[in-house]
Design an enzyme around this catalytic site. Structure first.
Site, mmCIF file in Angstrom:
data_model
loop_
_atom_site.group_PDB
_atom_site.id
_atom_site.type_symbol
_atom_site.label_atom_id
_atom_site.label_comp_id
_atom_site.label_asym_id
_atom_site.label_seq_id
_atom_site.Cartn_x
_atom_site.Cartn_y
_atom_site.Cartn_z
ATOM 1 N N HIS A 14 -48.476 -71.818 58.432
ATOM 2 C CA HIS A 14 -47.485 -72.291 59.417
ATOM 3 C C HIS A 14 -47.265 -71.356 60.650
ATOM 4 C CE1 HIS A 14 -43.780 -74.583 60.431
ATOM 5 N NE2 HIS A 14 -43.228 -73.461 61.281
ATOM 6 N N GLU A 15 -47.112 -70.226 60.220
ATOM 7 C CA GLU A 15 -46.790 -69.090 61.112
ATOM 8 C C GLU A 15 -47.989 -68.722 62.005
ATOM 9 O OE1 GLU A 15 -43.929 -68.536 61.407
ATOM 10 O OE2 GLU A 15 -43.106 -69.343 59.680
HETATM 11 ZN ZN ZN Z 1 -42.284 -72.755 62.718
#
Ligand code: ZN
Length: 183
Positions: free
Chosen positions: A134-135
């Site tokens: 996600h990051e």
């Molecule tokens: Zn995010």
């Protein structure tokens, strides 16, 4: 020097840019990550990438457990050896109140630098691997809005409209539609 930084929300154009590598490992990087951890905790998040505070550099911080000892920093991360697939619900501090099911690799390897520029490698599966992916997406300018399906987009249409209106109200001169290429 980073007290002014706050979390920026979709459709801020900085969230859509591909971030550049960190080349200079000086004390300002440490100050930046301290500010990011503070903002992340204030919002009860588990991860925060630099573009989310308006800085387009390749760096993210995370803490998967909430324990102070589990703070982790990744500079110039590269993901490799993805394996398996898993679907789970994700949220994003730049898309408040939105929760969507996202398919991610079940396990993955990360190669990154720490605050002193030293390279390290880790492998994880499950929740931590999901946070990494996600990051990392944030560093590529990819958001949950780009990964969610048509159904989720429909479900969250009102929420996205509200965020868009909020952005326009806070940035009267910006043409949000043009910046984010909305349909
Ligand atoms: Zn995010």
């Amino acid at each position: 020097m980073y007290e002014e930084l706050k979390i920026v929300c979709w459709p801020d154009p900085r969230l859509k840019r591909r971030s550049r590598r960190v080349e200079l490992f000086d004390s300002s990087l440490q100050a930046l990550t301290e500010r990011m951890f503070l903002l992340m905790r204030e919002s009860k998040g588990v991860g925060l990438a630099a573009p989310q505070v308006g800085l387009n550099i390749r760096l993210f911080v995370m803490n998967a457990t909430g324990q102070p000892g589990d703070d982790r920093i990744y500079v110039n991360p590269v993901l490799s050896e993805p394996s398996g697939e898993e679907t789970a619900e994700e949220g994003c501090l730049s898309l408040p109140a939105m929760h969507v099911n996202i398919v991610r690799s079940k396990s993955i390897r990360i190669t990154a630098q720490d605050l002193s520029g030293r390279t390290f490698e880790e492998s994880e599966s499950g929740y931590v691997a999901r946070i990494w992916q996600h990051e990392y997406d944030h560093l590529e300018g990819t958001l949950l809005t780009d990964r969610m399906g048509a159904g989720a987009r429909m479900t969250n249409r009102k929420l996205l409209k509200e965020l868009e209106d909020q952005y326009r109200a806070e940035h009267p001169s910006a043409d949000a539609r043009k910046h984010v290429g909305m349909k």
